[in-house]
Scaffold this motif. Structure first.
Motif, PDB file in Angstrom:
ATOM      1  N   ILE A  56      36.508   4.891 -19.320  1.00  0.00           N
ATOM      2  CA  ILE A  56      37.019   3.887 -18.216  1.00  0.00           C
ATOM      3  C   ILE A  56      36.654   2.535 -18.312  1.00  0.00           C
ATOM      4  CG2 ILE A  56      37.279   3.371 -15.791  1.00  0.00           C
ATOM      5  CD1 ILE A  56      37.492   6.414 -15.230  1.00  0.00           C
ATOM      6  N   TYR A  57      35.312   2.268 -18.322  1.00  0.00           N
ATOM      7  CA  TYR A  57      35.101   0.806 -18.322  1.00  0.00           C
ATOM      8  C   TYR A  57      35.232   0.316 -19.594  1.00  0.00           C
ATOM      9  CZ  TYR A  57      31.766  -2.891 -19.368  1.00  0.00           C
ATOM     10  OH  TYR A  57      31.384  -4.285 -19.214  1.00  0.00           O
ATOM     11  N   LYS A  58      35.363   1.163 -20.598  1.00  0.00           N
ATOM     12  CA  LYS A  58      35.543   0.405 -22.178  1.00  0.00           C
ATOM     13  C   LYS A  58      37.054   0.143 -22.104  1.00  0.00           C
ATOM     14  CE  LYS A  58      32.087   1.290 -25.163  1.00  0.00           C
ATOM     15  NZ  LYS A  58      31.535   2.630 -25.487  1.00  0.00           N
ATOM     16  N   LYS A  59      37.784   0.973 -21.719  1.00  0.00           N
ATOM     17  CA  LYS A  59      39.410   0.861 -21.364  1.00  0.00           C
ATOM     18  C   LYS A  59      39.667  -0.393 -20.763  1.00  0.00           C
ATOM     19  CE  LYS A  59      43.546   2.970 -21.754  1.00  0.00           C
ATOM     20  NZ  LYS A  59      44.262   2.067 -21.336  1.00  0.00           N
ATOM     21  N   MET A  60      39.095  -0.416 -19.584  1.00  0.00           N
ATOM     22  CA  MET A  60      39.409  -1.858 -18.771  1.00  0.00           C
ATOM     23  C   MET A  60      38.811  -2.957 -19.635  1.00  0.00           C
ATOM     24  SD  MET A  60      38.880  -0.340 -15.025  1.00  0.00           S
ATOM     25  CE  MET A  60      39.610  -1.829 -14.163  1.00  0.00           C
ATOM     26  N   ASP A  61      37.752  -2.777 -20.082  1.00  0.00           N
ATOM     27  CA  ASP A  61      37.479  -4.064 -20.759  1.00  0.00           C
ATOM     28  C   ASP A  61      38.261  -4.240 -22.071  1.00  0.00           C
ATOM     29  OD1 ASP A  61      35.305  -6.095 -20.624  1.00  0.00           O
ATOM     30  OD2 ASP A  61      34.248  -5.025 -22.650  1.00  0.00           O
ATOM     31  N   LYS A  65      40.123  -7.785 -22.591  1.00  0.00           N
ATOM     32  CA  LYS A  65      40.317  -8.828 -23.920  1.00  0.00           C
ATOM     33  C   LYS A  65      41.311  -9.009 -24.490  1.00  0.00           C
ATOM     34  CE  LYS A  65      35.184  -8.027 -25.264  1.00  0.00           C
ATOM     35  NZ  LYS A  65      34.466  -6.953 -25.805  1.00  0.00           N
ATOM     36  N   VAL A  66      42.283  -8.053 -24.760  1.00  0.00           N
ATOM     37  CA  VAL A  66      43.479  -8.242 -25.037  1.00  0.00           C
ATOM     38  C   VAL A  66      44.480  -9.285 -24.397  1.00  0.00           C
ATOM     39  CG1 VAL A  66      45.917  -7.269 -25.539  1.00  0.00           C
ATOM     40  CG2 VAL A  66      43.795  -6.131 -26.158  1.00  0.00           C
ATOM     41  N   ARG A  67      44.082  -9.119 -23.059  1.00  0.00           N
ATOM     42  CA  ARG A  67      44.896  -9.939 -22.130  1.00  0.00           C
ATOM     43  C   ARG A  67      44.228 -11.543 -22.350  1.00  0.00           C
ATOM     44  NH1 ARG A  67      43.467  -8.482 -17.254  1.00  0.00           N
ATOM     45  NH2 ARG A  67      44.016  -6.525 -17.723  1.00  0.00           N
ATOM     46  N   ARG A  68      43.099 -11.506 -22.329  1.00  0.00           N
ATOM     47  CA  ARG A  68      42.109 -12.671 -22.802  1.00  0.00           C
ATOM     48  C   ARG A  68      42.784 -13.510 -24.043  1.00  0.00           C
ATOM     49  NH1 ARG A  68      37.278 -15.359 -21.473  1.00  0.00           N
ATOM     50  NH2 ARG A  68      35.761 -15.695 -23.533  1.00  0.00           N
ATOM     51  N   THR A 330      31.525 -11.096 -17.890  1.00  0.00           N
ATOM     52  CA  THR A 330      31.568  -9.610 -17.552  1.00  0.00           C
ATOM     53  C   THR A 330      32.494  -9.052 -16.421  1.00  0.00           C
ATOM     54  OG1 THR A 330      29.525 -10.126 -17.285  1.00  0.00           O
ATOM     55  CG2 THR A 330      29.831  -7.760 -17.488  1.00  0.00           C
ATOM     56  N   SER A 331      33.226  -7.885 -17.096  1.00  0.00           N
ATOM     57  CA  SER A 331      34.472  -7.400 -16.232  1.00  0.00           C
ATOM     58  C   SER A 331      33.826  -6.685 -15.076  1.00  0.00           C
ATOM     59  CB  SER A 331      35.303  -6.629 -16.836  1.00  0.00           C
ATOM     60  OG  SER A 331      36.271  -6.163 -16.232  1.00  0.00           O
ATOM     61  N   TRP A 332      33.586  -7.492 -14.012  1.00  0.00           N
ATOM     62  CA  TRP A 332      32.897  -6.815 -12.675  1.00  0.00           C
ATOM     63  C   TRP A 332      33.963  -5.768 -12.159  1.00  0.00           C
ATOM     64  CZ3 TRP A 332      28.286  -6.820 -12.225  1.00  0.00           C
ATOM     65  CH2 TRP A 332      27.424  -7.913 -12.568  1.00  0.00           C
ATOM     66  N   THR A 333      35.222  -5.976 -12.071  1.00  0.00           N
ATOM     67  CA  THR A 333      36.199  -4.938 -11.573  1.00  0.00           C
ATOM     68  C   THR A 333      35.926  -3.792 -12.376  1.00  0.00           C
ATOM     69  OG1 THR A 333      37.591  -6.835 -11.915  1.00  0.00           O
ATOM     70  CG2 THR A 333      38.409  -4.703 -10.762  1.00  0.00           C
ATOM     71  N   ALA A 334      35.674  -3.694 -13.815  1.00  0.00           N
ATOM     72  CA  ALA A 334      35.918  -2.413 -14.567  1.00  0.00           C
ATOM     73  C   ALA A 334      34.450  -2.052 -14.185  1.00  0.00           C
ATOM     74  CB  ALA A 334      35.915  -3.096 -15.988  1.00  0.00           C
ATOM     75  N   LEU A 335      33.648  -2.766 -14.262  1.00  0.00           N
ATOM     76  CA  LEU A 335      32.173  -2.303 -14.265  1.00  0.00           C
ATOM     77  C   LEU A 335      32.262  -1.545 -12.762  1.00  0.00           C
ATOM     78  CD1 LEU A 335      29.993  -2.569 -15.745  1.00  0.00           C
ATOM     79  CD2 LEU A 335      28.958  -4.210 -14.461  1.00  0.00           C
ATOM     80  N   THR A 336      32.536  -1.980 -11.739  1.00  0.00           N
ATOM     81  CA  THR A 336      32.688  -1.522 -10.397  1.00  0.00           C
ATOM     82  C   THR A 336      33.357  -0.227 -10.280  1.00  0.00           C
ATOM     83  OG1 THR A 336      32.659  -3.799  -9.755  1.00  0.00           O
ATOM     84  CG2 THR A 336      32.679  -2.262  -8.019  1.00  0.00           C
TER      85      THR A 336
END
Lengths: 1002, 156
Positions: A56-61, A65-68, A330-336
């Motif tokens: 899930i983390y990877k996916k969100m990350d 990145k794609v969005r970035r 760091t994607s805090w949202t994804a991490l959280t």
């Protein structure tokens, strides 16, 4: 491992056993069967969840990145287009300027443009070229024209380094310049390397060309120079390079201060801070020249976007590279999210694991408990069996002790010795009674007690019990009475012995704890109880009677003796109701009995009421517990062990009933219990009735009697006994009424009752004036009627009273209470002179005489291989009047017992050579069953013998182990006597079938 | 004089019986046996005891021959004999003999020849003792009957 396997096998075996014992088929649950896997399941779950949350983390990350990247590319493209647009606008304007110069400087004959005009114009149109720091025009000057040119302008051509230009083929000195770049006027553009190259390229192509970036003069900013050729004459369409060069008149140039300009441009855009922009000249693909931006690679190197820039110069290529200023945060949202997901799943997993563990534990506990329960039950049964065995073993020597003591008492003893011996015998008897009780209880607990189901007469059993206690109650001055409702069937099916035991126990207790008043045993049918108000109505009807009792008794209660009883419900109200209800239902009783025939069983309600000391309230809840007495002083004062009531309770429950009690301290107790008895079928009734030992004489049927008693309950009891004898009974409240009834009868009412007997209660007699009674009686006599027999009823009577009674006219007899039908019958026989023969003595219960009467005239076969034993057994039996024949082996016995034979019983030794007692019995039984079959097949009625062949066979055995006894029964024996013969033992064994079974061979 | 003799004889009987009971040679069964004696069978006890002596001597002979006969004794048969012996002994109340029989049987069940021999010795001894004592008893009783017989006409 093997051990473990074995253990688990063992465990499951136990579990299976437990299951079987529980009688339920119950498999293990899924959880239970996978208990070893539970931690592994948990681990697997955690791992899967960790993997999932990482994913899930990877996916969100990745999404981030794609969005970035998209954002970056959008921003980069935007910037590139903007820069390019601005650039081309500037270039176009420079182009326009070039055309302006060519138009006004060359095509006009005299130039319309001078430095001043150019400077003014360019300054005013500078907003059109935001990217250009300044523009200048350089004229093409050939070396041949240099002098003329220098003269014309008044200055010499200088190089870039502000030195007079060395000689060259051509020069390109700046003649017009915008004010911002006025410092380059008169400088030869051809002297700068980049400019020269630019100029050459520009005039060859006729288009705007750009230099590679370099540090501009003056500002030292990085920049590029744009050069545009200006042609003297109009060029032909598609001109050649030579034509272009030839036509070239000068060059218009502009410096792009890229650095500051781009800075300026980007500053206008949003998100300027976020991204880092570099612009490169990539004409030389191996060496990118930076045009804008920091050479040092900063920012997020991982992500960059390249955008092509087209500045209109086909020769040069540019590109823009954008980067984020900072590394991707760091994607805090994804991490959280991932972390929380993991934590939640972990918790869920742990909860499930905990639940499973708990289930396993609970189930384990359950199984353990079950096993323990089974073991506890087994232990309980074992205990009871042990008790049964041990008490049995104790009983045997105890019998010896008692027998010896009895013998000892027969011998010559001094008074002291006799006293000792009697004490010992009393103690021994008490001990054996206790042992019997313990044995009973143990038997009940071990489930070994089996109830008989034989027809018996409830009333006679109650009479028997009463007679047992009559001596004691008389001594204490207690009224002891029994009352059985008419609705109770005469014969019921059940266990008479146990019923007797219950009644004996309860009455015994009552007698023990009662010092004054009465003990009343009541039996009625527990079905269809009438509501109380109905009963009340009945009592109102008989109100007069009631009232009289109350008045005469003063502070008396409507009970048997006048003392208060614990259970008021049980007293006169309900009693009256019982009696009257029966009277009312007399006509309906035929229908009732018809209906009752349908029921197989009848539930009886028996209550034993006393006016004793009662049971203390605190002790009431443990009355039925074994070895519990009200308090420790009870056993001191009254004796007993307190086991009786618990046995009674067990027995009552075995008989399908329920026992309860009401007790008030110092007032009395009432124990009541219900039992279910089977009804006798009519056909068997007549048979069994015949056999019933205590048949009441029928000589009193139709006689009329008057009972004079102030207490209705007592009167009802008396009436009940008289009714059983078939007499018609009237109750009179006192002597006067009775006498007047008598008198009236004499004078006017011929049809009314003419009493044959008048029974007067002692109390009534004492309270009433005796003179009047005797006077009335005299009247009766004078009237010429038959004088009714006068009988006094008394519980206890003194000699003086007796004399008084005789004087008052009770010459006939006095009946001592407690009343029993048979005793009353005997007395009446005596009084009326109707009885010719006396009932064979049931009164004296002497062992040997009873045994003698049992065995007298019976023909008995004794089978024993031991001559001495044979002789002794024969002697013992002969002593009791039996005719004895002996056989020395099983075979001889068989020969003697060939059907038909005339033996009444057979005593069989068990241990014999050749054919032992078991085998011989088996063969005898076989013979009998064959004979019975034949008989049933043939004439079953004609022979007149209804009973089948069944010779009672008693085993004689030296050891009375239980197993032996059971084997005796198994092979068809009827009982056993221990060898050598003991009188009591013999009596018990013989009485069993000589009493309950009528004589089979007659 | 004669009445005195009767009393003495009865005292002797009682003393003898008390001795026998006290020594554990007889038990209460013998009393039961005596109770069975009445007018219809006046010599019941002596009759039974004589049968007992007769049977017992036969049994003792058999036992001795079984033990002496050969090296390998028939213990099974011995057990049957002993059971018989035990049965009759307990019937007349010969307690001590019965106890010896029990020991004898235990020895025979273990095929313990030495034990059997010892038990047999003891049994024979006890048997002789009992026989003597009972004979003595019967003799006294005989005298009592005689004395009573003499007394009857005097009473009448």
């Amino acid at each position: 491992m093997g051990l473990k396997l074995k253990q688990s096998y063992h465990h499951s075996a136990v579990a299976v056993k437990v299951n079987e014992q529980m009688g339920t088929k119950r498999g293990y649950t899924f959880i239970q069967s996978n208990r070893a896997w539970l931690p592994k399941f948990l681990l697997l779950w955690v791992m899967v969840m960790a993997f999932l949350s990482t994913w899930i983390y990877k996916k969100m990350d990745a999404d981030n990145k794609v969005r970035r990247k998209e954002v970056l590319s959008t921003m980069c493209e935007q910037r590139a287009r903007m820069l390019q647009d601005q650039f081309s606008v500037s270039v176009n304007h420079v182009h326009a300027l070039a055309i302006l110069v060519s138009t006004f400087h060359y095509y006009k004959d005299s130039s319309a443009i001078d430095q001043e005009t150019f400077a003014e114009y360019t300054a005013r149109t500078a907003f059109e070229r935001p990217l250009l720091s300044g523009v200048a025009y350089a004229e093409r000057v050939r070396h041949s024209e240099r002098e003329k040119f220098e003269r014309q302008h008044g200055w010499t051509i200088k190089t870039m380094k502000r030195e007079p230009s060395p000689i060259r083929d051509e020069y390109a000195p700046v003649i017009f310049s915008q004010e911002t770049v006025s410092y380059i006027e008169s400088l030869d553009m051809m002297s700068g390397e980049e400019d020269r190259e630019n100029i050459l390229r520009a005039r060859a192509t006729g288009k705007a060309v750009l230099t590679s970036p370099f540090r501009l003069l003056g500002s030292h900013h990085l920049g590029v120079v744009l050069t545009f050729p200006v042609y003297k004459s109009k060029l032909p369409p598609n001109p050649t390079v030579e034509e272009r060069i030839e036509a070239t008149a000068g060059y218009l140039g502009g410096a792009f201060d890229v650095e500051s300009l781009v800075e300026n441009l980007l500053g206008q855009l949003a998100g300027n801070q976020a991204i880092l922009v570099n612009v490169y000249d990539i004409t030389n693909s191996s060496d990118h020249l930076i045009m804008y931006g920091n050479q040092n690679q900063e920012g997020d190197l991982a992500l960059l976007h390249e955008s092509k820039l087209d500045f209109g110069d086909p020769f040069r290529k540019h590109q823009m590279i954008c980067r984020y200023h900072q590394k991707a945060p760091t994607s805090w949202t994804a991490l959280t999210t991932a972390f929380l997901f993991f934590v939640i799943c972990l918790l869920v997993g742990y909860i499930l694991y905990g639940a499973a563990i708990h289930i396993v534990k609970v189930e384990d506990d359950f199984h353990e408990m079950q096993e323990l329960m089974v073991r506890a039950e087994a232990a309980d049964v074992a205990k009871s069996q042990f008790l049964a065995t041990v008490s049995h073993e104790i009983r045997t020597p105890m019998n010896g002790i008692l027998g010896m003591l009895a013998l000892l008492l027969d011998t010559d003893l001094s008074s002291t010795q006799r006293d000792y011996a009697q004490t010992a015998q009393a103690c021994g008897k008490a001990l054996i009674a206790l042992i019997n009780e313990v044995l009973d209880r143990a038997k009940i607990e071990a489930g070994k007690l089996e109830l008989e189901n034989v027809p018996f007469d409830l009333r006679s059993i109650l009479d028997d019990v009463l007679s047992l206690f009559s001596e004691k109650s008389r001594k204490k001055g207690l009224e002891l009475a029994v009352f059985v409702s008419d609705k109770v069937p005469e014969m019921v099916m059940g266990d008479p012995g146990r019923f007797r035991q219950i009644i004996t126990n309860l009455v015994g207790n009552s007698v023990k704890f009662t010092e004054r008043g009465h003990i009343l045993v009541k039996v009625h049918v527990a079905e269809n109880p009438k509501p109380i108000d109905d009963a009340k109505a009945e009592t109102c009807l008989n109100g007069g009677l009631d009232e009289g009792a109350l008045i005469s008794g003063g502070r008396q209660f409507n009970t048997l003796s006048g003392y208060e009883a614990a259970d008021e419900q049980n007293s006169w109200d309900s009693f009256q109701h019982l009696v009257t209800a029966e009277a009312l239902q007399n006509d309906a009783s035929v229908r009732m009995t018809d209906a009752d025939e349908a029921f197989q069983s009848v539930t009886l309600m028996v209550s034993v009421e006393d006016t004793g000391i009662g049971i203390p309230l605190i002790a009431q809840d443990r009355v039925f517990m074994p070895f519990m007495q009200a308090d420790s002083s009870t056993s001191r004062n009254y004796g007993g062990t307190g086991i009786g009531l618990s046995i009674t309770k067990c027995l009552v429950e075995l008989m399908g009933g329920h026992i309860s009690f009401i007790s008030r301290p110092q007032v009395g107790s009432t124990f009541s219990f219900t039992t279910a008895f089977g009804r006798c079928k009519k056909a068997s009734l007549s048979d069994t009735k015949k056999s019933n030992a205590e048949d009441l004489p029928s000589g009193f049927r139709g006689l009329k009697a008057i009972v004079v008693d102030g207490k209705p309950v007592r009167a009802a009891v008396t009436r009940y006994h008289l009714k059983r004898l078939g007499m018609l009974v009237e109750v009179a409240n006192n002597v006067k009424i009775a006498a007047s009834a008598c008198g009236k009868n004499g004078s006017s009412y011929g049809s009314k009752i003419q009493p044959d007997i008048v029974l007067v209660e002692k109390d009534s007699w004492l309270s009433g004036e005796d003179g009047s009674l005797s006077l009335r009686m005299l009247d009766c006599k004078q009237n010429g009627f038959k004088l009714p027999k006068m009988i006094l009823l008394a519980t206890n009577i003194t000699n003086a009273e007796l004399e008084g009674a005789k004087a008052a006219g009770f010459a006939d007899t006095t009946i001592m209470k407690p009343l029993r039908a048979s005793m009353v019958a005997a007395c009446l026989q005596q009084v009326l002179g109707t009885g010719k023969k006396r009932q064979p003595g049931k009164g004296i219960l002497n062992g040997s005489s009873v045994l003698g009467s049992l065995l007298c005239g019976k023909k008995i076969l004794v089978v024993d291989d031991n001559m001495v034993n044979r002789r002794v057994a024969a002697g013992a039996l002969k002593k009791f009047g039996a005719a004895v024949e002996c056989a020395e082996s099983g075979k001889t016995a068989l020969k003697l017992l060939q059907l038909p034979h005339s033996f009444d019983a057979c005593f069989m030794d068990i241990q014999m050579p050749e054919m032992d007692g078991f085998e011989a019995t088996r063969r005898i039984r076989m013979m009998e069953s064959q004979a019975n079959e034949q008989m049933n097949g043939g004439a079953d009625e004609g022979s007149g013998r209804k009973d089948e062949w069944h010779l009672p066979i008693l085993a004689m055995t030296a050891d009375v182990i239980h197993a032996t006894y059971e084997e005796c029964l198994k092979c068809g024996m009827d009982g056993y006597v221990s060898k050598p013969f003991e009188e009591e033992n013999l009596y018990q064994a013989v009485a069993k079938f000589f009493k309950t079974k009528p004589i089979s061979d007659s | 004089m004669l009445g005195l003799a009767a009393d003495r004889l009865r005292a002797d009987t009682n003393r003898l019986l008390a001795f026998l009971f006290h020594q554990g040679i007889l038990d209460e069964q013998f009393l039961q046996l005596q109770q069975l004696e009445d007018e219809s069978s006046p010599n019941f006890v002596s009759e039974v005891v004589n049968i007992y002596f007769h049977e017992s001597e036969k049994l003792l002979r058999n036992l001795r021959s079984l033990l002496m006969d050969r090296e390998l004794s028939d213990y099974n048969k011995m057990g049957i004999h002993l059971n018989q012996f035990m049965g009759s002994s307990s019937s007349i109340g010969a307690k001590r003999i019965r106890n010896v029989c029990v020991a004898f049987r235990a020895a025979s069940e273990q095929n313990n020849r030495a034990g059997c021999l010892r038990a047999l010795e003891l049994l024979e001894h006890e048997y002789c003792f009992l026989k003597n004592k009972l004979h003595e008893l019967f003799q006294i009783q005989q005298q009592r009957v005689l004395a009573a017989g003499v007394r009857y006409p005097m009473q009448n």
